[in-house]
Design an enzyme around this catalytic site. Structure first.
Site, short mmCIF file in Angstrom:
data_model
loop_
_atom_site.label_atom_id
_atom_site.label_comp_id
_atom_site.label_asym_id
_atom_site.label_seq_id
_atom_site.Cartn_x
_atom_site.Cartn_y
_atom_site.Cartn_z
CG ASP A 6 -1.59 1.23 1.22
OD1 ASP A 6 -2.45 1.76 0.62
OD2 ASP A 6 -1.49 1.88 2.55
CG ASP A 45 -2.22 7.13 0.23
OD1 ASP A 45 -1.35 7.47 -0.48
OD2 ASP A 45 -3.46 7.51 0.05
NE ARG A 80 -7.01 19.84 -15.29
CZ ARG A 80 -6.94 21.32 -15.87
NH1 ARG A 80 -6.17 21.49 -16.97
NH2 ARG A 80 -7.49 22.08 -15.12
CG ASP A 134 -1.97 2.89 6.46
OD1 ASP A 134 -2.77 3.78 6.94
OD2 ASP A 134 -2.12 2.34 5.38
CG ASN A 164 -10.41 1.27 4.99
OD1 ASN A 164 -11.77 0.89 5.12
ND2 ASN A 164 -9.91 2.16 5.37
#
Length: 291
Positions: free
Chosen positions: A43, A45, A107, A218, A221
């Protein structure tokens, strides 16, 4: 209304396909012979990087006036709710999805890639956890492939992986036509169960034995992803993941200082103060521009 599990599977498969297409070819300089059936999944973040990669990206976009101060405040509020509550909920995930799509819609994909390169250097490079980076290098040194798995846009995730010398990245895939973002996702954000589907899809494509693979996160989820592999490691875990890890006998690594890790509440207050200061500074800057 589509089945949420179906959209999670679509997101996972799309992410795996994008990851395989963008992954670099091994250069033959591995410290050990290639281990073709084992890999590690990280992961991003608060696991590989301090804070949320998408929020850092939003800060960079705001500095370039692609986002307004109120847009940045929205990102900051989502981050603050997660830090204080310790968990995400479907409403917050949906809000984050809508915010992310709003600033990429219309974009060019190449523009996002170029901005991501710049913003990584400015706001993310110095936020990599040295301890987690060392864990990733341990797998590389053993001849294993190392993949990031994150809800952040796959283009940004791939840049982070490349800068860290990793194999590649599984990230959220935003639909594009003729090189321009449509404002729709392929499936949904790569979050929760979608991450587990992406890991399984990549394993099937690359011939990995998930029982020999390792995952790091961390957040509670990511329990679906952590449960999909043979070895799960909680890194800088939130309290719920820490409890789950202890119950299941998963290893726990915490690279935060004792002061930061001891009291989640104090950490949240400090984070809230920093976010409030950043928002205030942004609003002041915009007022000064208008005067």
């Amino acid at each position: 209304m589509p089945d949420p599990m179906d959209s999670a599977k679509v997101a996972g498969r799309a992410s795996a396909e994008a990851a395989v297409a963008a992954a670099g070819v091994p250069d033959g300089s591995l410290a050990a012979p290639p281990d073709l059936t084992a890999a590690a999944f990280f992961d991003v973040d608060n696991t590989m990087m301090m804070g949320a990669s998408l929020f850092h990206f939003a800060r960079g976009m705001a500095a370039r006036k692609f986002l307004t101060a109120s847009d940045l405040a929205g990102f900051a509020w989502q981050q603050l709710k997660f830090r204080v509550g310790g968990r995400e909920n479907p409403q917050d995930v949906k809000a984050s999805r809508e915010q992310a799509l709003s600033f990429v819609r219309g974009r060019a994909v190449q523009e996002l890639v170029e901005l991501s390169e710049e913003i990584y250097d400015e706001l993310m490079a110095d936020r990599i956890w040295a301890g987690t980076r060392a864990l990733a290098q341990m797998h590389l040194d053993a001849g294993q492939r190392v993949w990031l798995v994150t809800a952040t846009p796959v283009q940004l995730a791939q840049i982070i992986a490349r800068r860290l010398g990793l194999t590649g990245a599984l990230g959220t895939v935003a639909e594009s036509e003729d090189g321009v973002f449509t404002g729709r996702l392929v499936g949904e954000m790569l979050h929760g169960r979608a991450k587990a589907h992406a890991v399984r899809a990549l394993a099937a494509s690359e011939g990995l034995d998930l029982r020999r693979c390792t995952a790091y996160s961390d957040s509670s989820n990511d329990v679906p992803m952590l449960s999909a592999v043979g070895t799960a490691v909680a890194v800088n875990p939130d309290q719920r993941l820490r409890d789950i890890a202890r119950t299941r006998g998963w290893e726990i690594r915490d690279f935060r200082t004792g002061r930061k890790a001891a009291k989640i509440g104090l950490n949240s207050i400090a984070g809230a103060s920093a976010v409030a200061g950043a928002i205030a500074a942004g609003l002041a800057y915009r007022r000064r521009d208008r005067s």
